[in-house]
Design a protein around this motif. Structure first.
Motif, PDB file in Angstrom:
ATOM      1  N   ALA A   1       0.852  -1.197   0.000  1.00 54.84           N
ATOM      2  CA  ALA A   1       0.000   0.000   0.000  1.00 54.84           C
ATOM      3  C   ALA A   1       0.881   1.239   0.000  1.00 54.84           C
ATOM      4  CB  ALA A   1      -0.906  -0.011   1.216  1.00 54.84           C
ATOM      5  N   ASN A   2       0.307   2.300  -0.527  1.00 47.75           N
ATOM      6  CA  ASN A   2       1.050   3.558  -0.490  1.00 47.75           C
ATOM      7  C   ASN A   2       0.617   4.376   0.719  1.00 47.75           C
ATOM      8  OD1 ASN A   2      -1.398   4.854  -1.148  1.00 47.75           O
ATOM      9  ND2 ASN A   2      -0.977   4.659  -3.355  1.00 47.75           N
ATOM     10  N   THR A   3       1.300   5.460   0.924  1.00 41.95           N
ATOM     11  CA  THR A   3       1.010   6.287   2.102  1.00 41.95           C
ATOM     12  C   THR A   3      -0.216   7.158   1.902  1.00 41.95           C
ATOM     13  OG1 THR A   3       2.569   7.929   1.270  1.00 41.95           O
ATOM     14  CG2 THR A   3       3.401   6.322   2.863  1.00 41.95           C
ATOM     15  N   LYS A   4      -0.804   7.076   0.696  1.00 42.27           N
ATOM     16  CA  LYS A   4      -2.009   7.866   0.427  1.00 42.27           C
ATOM     17  C   LYS A   4      -3.284   7.105   0.788  1.00 42.27           C
ATOM     18  CE  LYS A   4       0.135  10.498  -3.304  1.00 42.27           C
ATOM     19  NZ  LYS A   4       0.088  10.848  -4.743  1.00 42.27           N
ATOM     20  N   GLY A   5      -3.153   5.851   1.208  1.00 41.01           N
ATOM     21  CA  GLY A   5      -4.318   5.106   1.666  1.00 41.01           C
ATOM     22  C   GLY A   5      -4.889   4.158   0.651  1.00 41.01           C
ATOM     23  N   TYR A   6      -4.089   3.744  -0.352  1.00 42.25           N
ATOM     24  CA  TYR A   6      -4.581   2.806  -1.360  1.00 42.25           C
ATOM     25  C   TYR A   6      -3.681   1.578  -1.411  1.00 42.25           C
ATOM     26  CZ  TYR A   6      -7.828   6.246  -3.326  1.00 42.25           C
ATOM     27  OH  TYR A   6      -8.844   7.132  -3.504  1.00 42.25           O
ATOM     28  N   PHE A   7      -4.328   0.447  -1.769  1.00 39.70           N
ATOM     29  CA  PHE A   7      -3.552  -0.753  -2.038  1.00 39.70           C
ATOM     30  C   PHE A   7      -2.924  -0.615  -3.418  1.00 39.70           C
ATOM     31  CE2 PHE A   7      -6.821  -2.812   0.812  1.00 39.70           C
ATOM     32  CZ  PHE A   7      -5.948  -3.128   1.849  1.00 39.70           C
ATOM     33  N   ILE A   8      -1.642  -1.017  -3.543  1.00 39.97           N
ATOM     34  CA  ILE A   8      -0.982  -1.017  -4.837  1.00 39.97           C
ATOM     35  C   ILE A   8      -1.047  -2.421  -5.434  1.00 39.97           C
ATOM     36  CG2 ILE A   8       1.220  -0.648  -6.034  1.00 39.97           C
ATOM     37  CD1 ILE A   8       1.940   1.320  -3.789  1.00 39.97           C
ATOM     38  N   LYS A   9      -0.875  -3.409  -4.538  1.00 44.67           N
ATOM     39  CA  LYS A   9      -0.922  -4.793  -4.999  1.00 44.67           C
ATOM     40  C   LYS A   9      -1.516  -5.640  -3.873  1.00 44.67           C
ATOM     41  CE  LYS A   9       1.914  -8.451  -7.072  1.00 44.67           C
ATOM     42  NZ  LYS A   9       1.013  -8.590  -8.224  1.00 44.67           N
ATOM     43  N   VAL A  10      -2.377  -6.616  -4.200  1.00 45.34           N
ATOM     44  CA  VAL A  10      -2.961  -7.534  -3.207  1.00 45.34           C
ATOM     45  C   VAL A  10      -2.845  -8.961  -3.714  1.00 45.34           C
ATOM     46  CG1 VAL A  10      -4.595  -5.843  -2.258  1.00 45.34           C
ATOM     47  CG2 VAL A  10      -5.281  -7.268  -4.204  1.00 45.34           C
ATOM     48  N   SER A  11      -2.745  -9.891  -2.782  1.00 40.09           N
ATOM     49  CA  SER A  11      -2.676 -11.315  -3.138  1.00 40.09           C
ATOM     50  C   SER A  11      -4.087 -11.846  -3.409  1.00 40.09           C
ATOM     51  CB  SER A  11      -2.034 -12.119  -2.009  1.00 40.09           C
ATOM     52  OG  SER A  11      -2.837 -12.048  -0.849  1.00 40.09           O
ATOM     53  N   PRO A  12      -4.196 -12.940  -4.157  1.00 39.70           N
ATOM     54  CA  PRO A  12      -5.517 -13.525  -4.439  1.00 39.70           C
ATOM     55  C   PRO A  12      -6.310 -13.868  -3.163  1.00 39.70           C
ATOM     56  CG  PRO A  12      -3.857 -14.504  -5.857  1.00 39.70           C
ATOM     57  CD  PRO A  12      -3.111 -13.649  -4.869  1.00 39.70           C
ATOM     58  N   SER A  13      -5.588 -14.145  -2.081  1.00 37.67           N
ATOM     59  CA  SER A  13      -6.291 -14.476  -0.831  1.00 37.67           C
ATOM     60  C   SER A  13      -7.137 -13.318  -0.317  1.00 37.67           C
ATOM     61  CB  SER A  13      -5.280 -14.900   0.245  1.00 37.67           C
ATOM     62  OG  SER A  13      -4.271 -13.914   0.408  1.00 37.67           O
ATOM     63  N   PHE A  14      -6.791 -12.082  -0.728  1.00 37.08           N
ATOM     64  CA  PHE A  14      -7.585 -10.913  -0.360  1.00 37.08           C
ATOM     65  C   PHE A  14      -8.991 -11.034  -0.938  1.00 37.08           C
ATOM     66  CE2 PHE A  14      -4.441  -8.102   1.530  1.00 37.08           C
ATOM     67  CZ  PHE A  14      -5.224  -7.208   2.247  1.00 37.08           C
ATOM     68  N   THR A  15      -9.031 -11.353  -2.238  1.00 37.56           N
ATOM     69  CA  THR A  15     -10.331 -11.427  -2.902  1.00 37.56           C
ATOM     70  C   THR A  15     -11.140 -12.618  -2.383  1.00 37.56           C
ATOM     71  OG1 THR A  15      -9.372 -12.692  -4.721  1.00 37.56           O
ATOM     72  CG2 THR A  15      -9.447 -10.306  -4.973  1.00 37.56           C
ATOM     73  N   SER A  16     -10.444 -13.747  -2.135  1.00 35.81           N
ATOM     74  CA  SER A  16     -11.175 -14.929  -1.667  1.00 35.81           C
ATOM     75  C   SER A  16     -11.676 -14.754  -0.233  1.00 35.81           C
ATOM     76  CB  SER A  16     -10.278 -16.168  -1.755  1.00 35.81           C
ATOM     77  OG  SER A  16      -9.135 -16.022  -0.927  1.00 35.81           O
ATOM     78  N   THR A  17     -10.974 -13.967   0.534  1.00 35.75           N
ATOM     79  CA  THR A  17     -11.362 -13.782   1.944  1.00 35.75           C
ATOM     80  C   THR A  17     -12.442 -12.708   2.073  1.00 35.75           C
ATOM     81  OG1 THR A  17      -9.171 -14.432   2.731  1.00 35.75           O
ATOM     82  CG2 THR A  17     -10.540 -13.179   4.257  1.00 35.75           C
TER      83      THR A  17
ATOM     84  N   GLY B   1     -14.091 -11.112  -0.632  1.00 39.65           N
ATOM     85  CA  GLY B   1     -15.149 -11.191  -1.636  1.00 39.65           C
ATOM     86  C   GLY B   1     -15.120 -10.076  -2.661  1.00 39.65           C
ATOM     87  N   TYR B   2     -14.188  -9.138  -2.537  1.00 34.82           N
ATOM     88  CA  TYR B   2     -14.083  -8.047  -3.513  1.00 34.82           C
ATOM     89  C   TYR B   2     -13.164  -8.474  -4.663  1.00 34.82           C
ATOM     90  CZ  TYR B   2     -15.945  -5.197   0.343  1.00 34.82           C
ATOM     91  OH  TYR B   2     -16.709  -4.691   1.348  1.00 34.82           O
ATOM     92  N   SER B   3     -13.380  -7.832  -5.823  1.00 38.22           N
ATOM     93  CA  SER B   3     -12.473  -8.081  -6.951  1.00 38.22           C
ATOM     94  C   SER B   3     -11.171  -7.324  -6.715  1.00 38.22           C
ATOM     95  CB  SER B   3     -13.112  -7.619  -8.272  1.00 38.22           C
ATOM     96  OG  SER B   3     -13.276  -6.198  -8.249  1.00 38.22           O
ATOM     97  N   GLU B   4     -10.149  -7.719  -7.451  1.00 36.94           N
ATOM     98  CA  GLU B   4      -8.848  -7.038  -7.308  1.00 36.94           C
ATOM     99  C   GLU B   4      -8.990  -5.567  -7.667  1.00 36.94           C
ATOM    100  OE1 GLU B   4      -4.205  -7.445  -8.767  1.00 36.94           O
ATOM    101  OE2 GLU B   4      -5.709  -8.833  -9.541  1.00 36.94           O
ATOM    102  N   GLU B   5      -9.807  -5.292  -8.697  1.00 34.79           N
ATOM    103  CA  GLU B   5      -9.993  -3.911  -9.163  1.00 34.79           C
ATOM    104  C   GLU B   5     -10.640  -3.070  -8.062  1.00 34.79           C
ATOM    105  OE1 GLU B   5     -12.254  -1.406 -12.707  1.00 34.79           O
ATOM    106  OE2 GLU B   5     -12.315  -3.603 -12.711  1.00 34.79           O
ATOM    107  N   GLU B   6     -11.661  -3.657  -7.400  1.00 35.49           N
ATOM    108  CA  GLU B   6     -12.334  -2.924  -6.310  1.00 35.49           C
ATOM    109  C   GLU B   6     -11.373  -2.636  -5.167  1.00 35.49           C
ATOM    110  OE1 GLU B   6     -16.968  -4.353  -6.332  1.00 35.49           O
ATOM    111  OE2 GLU B   6     -15.455  -5.902  -5.883  1.00 35.49           O
ATOM    112  N   LEU B   7     -10.506  -3.548  -4.905  1.00 37.73           N
ATOM    113  CA  LEU B   7      -9.570  -3.363  -3.803  1.00 37.73           C
ATOM    114  C   LEU B   7      -8.520  -2.312  -4.116  1.00 37.73           C
ATOM    115  CD1 LEU B   7      -9.080  -7.127  -2.864  1.00 37.73           C
ATOM    116  CD2 LEU B   7     -10.149  -5.396  -1.418  1.00 37.73           C
TER     117      LEU B   7
END
Length: 602
Positions: A16-32, A34-40
Motif C-alpha cells: 500500500a502507499n502512504t495515500k491510503g490505497y492498495f498497490i498490490k494484493v494477493s488472491p487471498s484478499f479477494t477470496s477472503t 469477496g471483492y475483486s482485485e480492481e475494487e480493492l
C-alpha cells in the motif's frame, strides 16, 4: 518470485502507499473479503475497515509514516457480503519508496472462540466461584464471587495457597487424593468445606482441572466452584431434626414405615427395626414379606389381609398385634397403615409401629386386679350370705340334732328306724359342713400365713364331691397320706385357684361318656406338687401359648371370661410357685401347680 509468493500465500499479502490505497494484493484478499482485485485497488482501504476501527487503523498508518520499524495491530474488515472479518496485521514501511508492506491473517475463528470463552468465563464468574493457580497451587486470579463467599479481598488471596480458607474439617488423606488426581492430569470433583475470614464455614461443590500447555505439561490449575452452603445447612438441620425425631420415637417407642407400590420397596425408620427386632441394613429397605414374618404366626394373616385391603380398597387399619422377639416370646405392638393417593390412585402406604407391650401388660394387670377385687367382693358377699344362712340353718339343725339324739337314746327303736335316724343325722352334719366350707371359701384374707395345703385341697374336693358325683363325674382325691404339708400363703386365694382348676377339668370332660377328674398331692423335696387330671378333649396346639393370657378363653360364648387361668397363674406366681400343663388331643390334660413347702410333718 514475488508474484508466485503472492499467488500461493494463504495469508493476505499487500503493498500500500502512504495515500491510503492498495498497490498490490494477493488472491487471498479477494477470496477472503469477496471483492475483486480492481475494487480493492481503486478504493481507499479505509473504506473496507469497520467504522469503529478507523481511528485504530489511521493511527497504525501514521506510526509507520514516522518511521516505526515494524507494527502489529488488529482490526475488522467488512466483506462484500456484509459479514465482518477479524484481521491481524504485521506491517513494515519503506521510507524511500513511501510504500507499506503488510501481511494480514484471518483470525475471525480465533476471535469467535475467544468471545465464546470470555462469555463462558463471565457467566461462570457471575454464577460460580472461579480461581486460577500456578502448578504449585499458589492463587494467581480469583473472581469477585470468591472474595464474597470467603470474605477475603483479592489482595489477601492472590499469592497465597488455598490453605488460607482451609476449614481443618478434611483429613490429610482427602487432600492427598485430590492433589494426586489433578497432578496426574485428571479432573477432581467433590464437595469441600472451607472457612471464611470471619470464621464461618461454607461449602462448595468443586471442579478442579489442570491447565495443560502445548507441550503437554501442567502449568497451573483452574477451579470452578458452586456454593452449596444452604443445601448443607438444610441437610444439617434436617439431620438434627431427624435425630431429635428418632430420639423422640425411641422414647415413645414409635417407628415409621413406607411402602412404595410401584417399586415394591419398603422403608423403615431405625426405631421400626428396633421394635420389630429385625437387624437393620443400609438403605433400611426390608421386604414386605420380612415385615409380615416379624409378627406371631397367628397374627400374620391378619396384618397381611389389612395391608391387602389398604392397597386394593384404600382402607386404613389400626391393629393390636403380637410381634416376635428375637430371643423368643412375643410382645404387643400397635400397627397402623394408611394409603397415600396421587391423581386419585394409591401410590404408597405409610404407617407406624408402636411398642405397646408395657402398656398392654399394665392394662391387663389393672383389669386382672379389678376382676380379682370383683371376685373377692362377690366371695365376701357370698361369705356374708353364707354366714347368715349358716346361722339360720344351724339353729334349727342344732335343735333337730338334739332332739334326734334324745329319740335315739330314749326311744325303743327297731333296726330299720335306727338306720333311718342315722341317715338323717349324717345329712344334718353334711349341711353343717357345706355352710362351714362356704364361709371358708369366701374369706378374702388379709395376707399370707402358714397354712395346711392338704386341708385346703381336701376342703376344695369335699365342696364339689357330692355335686359332681350326682352329675355322673368320677372325681377323686389322693393325698398320698400327706396330711400336714405347710406353706406360706393366702388360704382364700389358693382355694380360688384349686376350685378354678377343678371347674375347668369338669368343663373339659363335658361330652365324654365316662367323665373323670383326679386330684393328687405329692411332695418332692421342698416342693408340693398338685396335679389336676381330666379325660377331656385336650388343648389344641394353636392355643397352648396363649392359654394363660388375660381374657383369652376357648369356651363357648357365655361360658368363659378368660380370667380364671390368668388370675390363677398370677396367684401361684405371687406364692413363688409355678403352674404348667400337659395335654394330648383326645386324651385329656394335666394341670400342675408347684408350691414351695416350709414344713412337712408327715
Amino acid at each position: 518470485m514475488i508474484k508466485e509468493f503472492f499467488k500461493f500465500s494463504i495469508d493476505l499479502l499487500c503493498i500500500a502507499n502512504t495515500k491510503g490505497y492498495f498497490i498490490k494484493v494477493s488472491p487471498s484478499f479477494t477470496s477472503t473479503l469477496g471483492y475483486s482485485e480492481e475494487e480493492l485497488l481503486t478504493t481507499p482501504y479505509l473504506d473496507f475497515v469497520h467504522p469503529d476501527d478507523h481511528e485504530k487503523t489511521e493511527n497504525a498508518a501514521s506510526s509507520l509514516k514516522v518511521g516505526e520499524d515494524l507494527f502489529h495491530f488488529d482490526n475488522r474488515y467488512r466483506c462484500k457480503d456484509g459479514t465482518i472479518k477479524h484481521l491481524s496485521w504485521t506491517c513494515k514501511a519503506n521510507d524511500e519508496d513511501h510504500i507499506i508492506y503488510a501481511i494480514a491473517r484471518d483470525i475471525t475463528a480465533k476471535k469467535e472462540v475467544e468471545s465464546r470463552l470470555n462469555n463462558l468465563i463471565k457467566t461462570l464468574s457471575d454464577y460460580s466461584i472461579i480461581a486460577f493457580t500456578d502448578k504449585n497451587g499458589v492463587i494467581t486470579e480469583v473472581s469477585d464471587s470468591f472474595c464474597k463467599i470467603s470474605r477475603y479481598s483479592k489482595v489477601e488471596l492472590i499469592g497465597k495457597t488455598h490453605k488460607v480458607v482451609n476449614s481443618g474439617k478434611h483429613p490429610q488423606k482427602f487432600w492427598k487424593e485430590l492433589w494426586s488426581t489433578i497432578s496426574s492430569g485428571k479432573t477432581w470433583v467433590g464437595d469441600i468445606q472451607n472457612k471464611a475470614k470471619d470464621g464461618s464455614f461454607y461449602y462448595v461443590y468443586s471442579i478442579i482441572s489442570p491447565i495443560i500447555n502445548i507441550e503437554g505439561e501442567i502449568e497451573g490449575y483452574f477451579a470452578v466452584r458452586f456454593d452449596r452452603t444452604k443445601e448443607f445447612q438444610f441437610k444439617e438441620r434436617l439431620s438434627n431434626t431427624l435425630s431429635i425425631l428418632n430420639s423422640t420415637n425411641k422414647i415413645a417407642k414409635v417407628g415409621g414405615w413406607e411402602l412404595d407400590l410401584k417399586t415394591k420397596k419398603q422403608s423403615w425408620t431405625e426405631e421400626t427395626f428396633n421394635i420389630m427386632e429385625i437387624k437393620g441394613r443400609d438403605g433400611m429397605e426390608p421386604t414386605l414379606e420380612e415385615g409380615i414374618s416379624g409378627y406371631a404366626p397367628e397374627y400374620q394373616s391378619i396384618i397381611d389381609e389389612a395391608v391387602r385391603e389398604a392397597i386394593e380398597n384404600g382402607k386404613s387399619y389400626r391393629l393390636e398385634l403380637k410381634a416376635l422377639k428375637r430371643k423368643g416370646g412375643t410382645k404387643w405392638v400397635l400397627a397402623t397403615g394408611s394409603p397415600f393417593f396421587e391423581d386419585g390412585k394409591i401410590v404408597k402406604l405409610v404407617g407406624t409401629v408402636q411398642d405397646i407391650d408395657n402398656q398392654k401388660k399394665a392394662d391387663e394387670k389393672l383389669k386382672l386386679e379389678t376382676q380379682k377385687v370383683v371376685i373377692q367382693s362377690r366371695l365376701a358377699s357370698i361369705g356374708e350370705l353364707a354366714a347368715g344362712v349358716g346361722h339360720e340353718i344351724n339353729n334349727p339343725l342344732t335343735i333337730a340334732i338334739g332332739n334326734l339324739l334324745k329319740i335315739k337314746k330314749k326311744a325303743s327303736l327297731d333296726e330299720s328306724m335306727l338306720k333311718s335316724l342315722n341317715i338323717i343325722e349324717k345329712a344334718h352334719e353334711r349341711i353343717q359342713g357345706i355352710t362351714s366350707r362356704l364361709r371358708d371359701l369366701s374369706r378374702s384374707g388379709q395376707g399370707k400365713a402358714t397354712i395346711n395345703l392338704s386341708e385346703i385341697l381336701l376342703d376344695s374336693f369335699s365342696f364339689v364331691e357330692d355335686i359332681y358325683k350326682s352329675s355322673d363325674i368320677d372325681i377323686s382325691f389322693n393325698d398320698n397320706k400327706l396330711k400336714e404339708v405347710y406353706i406360706k400363703g393366702n388360704r382364700s386365694e389358693l382355694q380360688q385357684v384349686f376350685m378354678n382348676l377343678i371347674s375347668n377339668a369338669k368343663d373339659a370332660s363335658e361330652g365324654k361318656d365316662k367323665r373323670k377328674i383326679a386330684i393328687e398331692l405329692k411332695a418332692l423335696k421342698n416342693k408340693a406338687i398338685i396335679n389336676f387330671v381330666d379325660n377331656g378333649e385336650g388343648v389344641a396346639d394353636e392355643i397352648k401359648e396363649k392359654i394363660f393370657d388375660s381374657f383369652y378363653t376357648s369356651k363357648e360364648v357365655g361360658k368363659g371370661t378368660g380370667i380364671g387361668l390368668s388370675i390363677s397363674n398370677r396367684i401361684v406366681v405371687d406364692h413363688k410357685g409355678e403352674i404348667s400343663f400337659k395335654s394330648k388331643i383326645g386324651k385329656g390334660s394335666t394341670f400342675t401347680v408347684m408350691l414351695p413347702i416350709i414344713s412337712n410333718k408327715n
